[in-house]
Scaffold this motif. Structure first.
Motif, short mmCIF file in Angstrom:
data_model
loop_
_atom_site.label_atom_id
_atom_site.label_comp_id
_atom_site.label_asym_id
_atom_site.label_seq_id
_atom_site.Cartn_x
_atom_site.Cartn_y
_atom_site.Cartn_z
N ILE A 64 -1.00 2.36 -4.56
CA ILE A 64 -2.32 2.94 -3.80
C ILE A 64 -2.41 2.21 -2.46
O ILE A 64 -2.52 2.95 -1.56
N LEU A 65 -2.01 1.04 -2.17
CA LEU A 65 -2.32 0.54 -0.94
C LEU A 65 -1.22 0.89 -0.01
O LEU A 65 -1.31 0.95 1.41
N LEU A 67 -1.92 -0.97 -7.88
CA LEU A 67 -2.35 -1.46 -6.82
C LEU A 67 -1.40 -1.34 -5.76
O LEU A 67 -1.91 -0.97 -4.52
N ALA A 100 -7.55 -6.57 -5.79
CA ALA A 100 -6.74 -7.11 -4.95
C ALA A 100 -6.44 -8.66 -4.72
O ALA A 100 -5.79 -9.28 -4.68
N HIS A 145 -13.56 2.69 -6.40
CA HIS A 145 -14.65 1.91 -5.67
C HIS A 145 -14.15 1.03 -4.76
O HIS A 145 -13.37 0.12 -5.17
N PRO A 146 -14.47 1.08 -3.48
CA PRO A 146 -13.69 0.12 -2.44
C PRO A 146 -14.12 -1.69 -2.84
O PRO A 146 -13.28 -2.19 -2.85
N ARG A 206 -14.38 -2.92 -6.00
CA ARG A 206 -13.53 -2.92 -7.22
C ARG A 206 -12.16 -3.18 -6.85
O ARG A 206 -11.52 -4.11 -7.28
N LEU A 207 -11.70 -2.42 -6.02
CA LEU A 207 -10.44 -2.28 -5.26
C LEU A 207 -10.12 -3.65 -4.73
O LEU A 207 -9.23 -4.11 -4.70
N LYS A 208 -11.15 -4.21 -3.91
CA LYS A 208 -11.20 -5.50 -3.30
C LYS A 208 -11.02 -6.49 -4.38
O LYS A 208 -10.13 -7.61 -4.05
N LEU A 222 -10.58 1.86 -10.06
CA LEU A 222 -9.69 1.33 -8.52
C LEU A 222 -10.32 2.40 -7.63
O LEU A 222 -10.24 1.85 -6.42
#
Length: 111
Positions: free
Chosen positions: A101-102, A98, A36, A28-29, A31-33, A26
């Protein structure tokens, strides 16, 4: 000052390793996107996912492969189309991590 509990107090090495791997995936931006977006939409066709994350097809494909290998995302084929979703067996924990983290990012960005 409030004393905080140690979240790793009762964790064994395997649990810490699994947590570190999820955080690495998670980190890497893009992968996180992707994660999400899948948390928001549920199953998503590859083309729609590509449009939603605003990345090249090759970049998205590479990151989806990493997420699949890491067990966070699964893929279902329907003819020539691929549909992606959060891994069913880990969906609740992925959503929880997730969200945490956010929320942390939003709170720390507000300082």
């Amino acid at each position: 000052m409030r004393e905080r509990s140690d979240p790793c107090r009762n964790c064994d090495a395997a649990s810490r390793s699994a947590a570190a791997e999820m955080l690495r995936l998670l980190a890497h931006p893009l992968r996180l996107k992707i994660v999400a977006r899948l948390a928001q939409t549920g199953e998503c066709a590859a083309g729609a996912l590509l449009e939603g994350v605003d990345a090249s097809q090759s970049a998205c494909s590479q990151h989806l492969a990493a997420l699949r290998t890491g067990g966070l995302v699964c893929c279902r084929r329907e003819g020539t189309r691929r549909h992606y979703s959060l891994a069913f067996t880990r969906e609740t924990e992925i959503r929880t991590v997730l969200q945490a983290i956010l929320e942390w990012a939003q709170e720390s960005g507000a300082d």
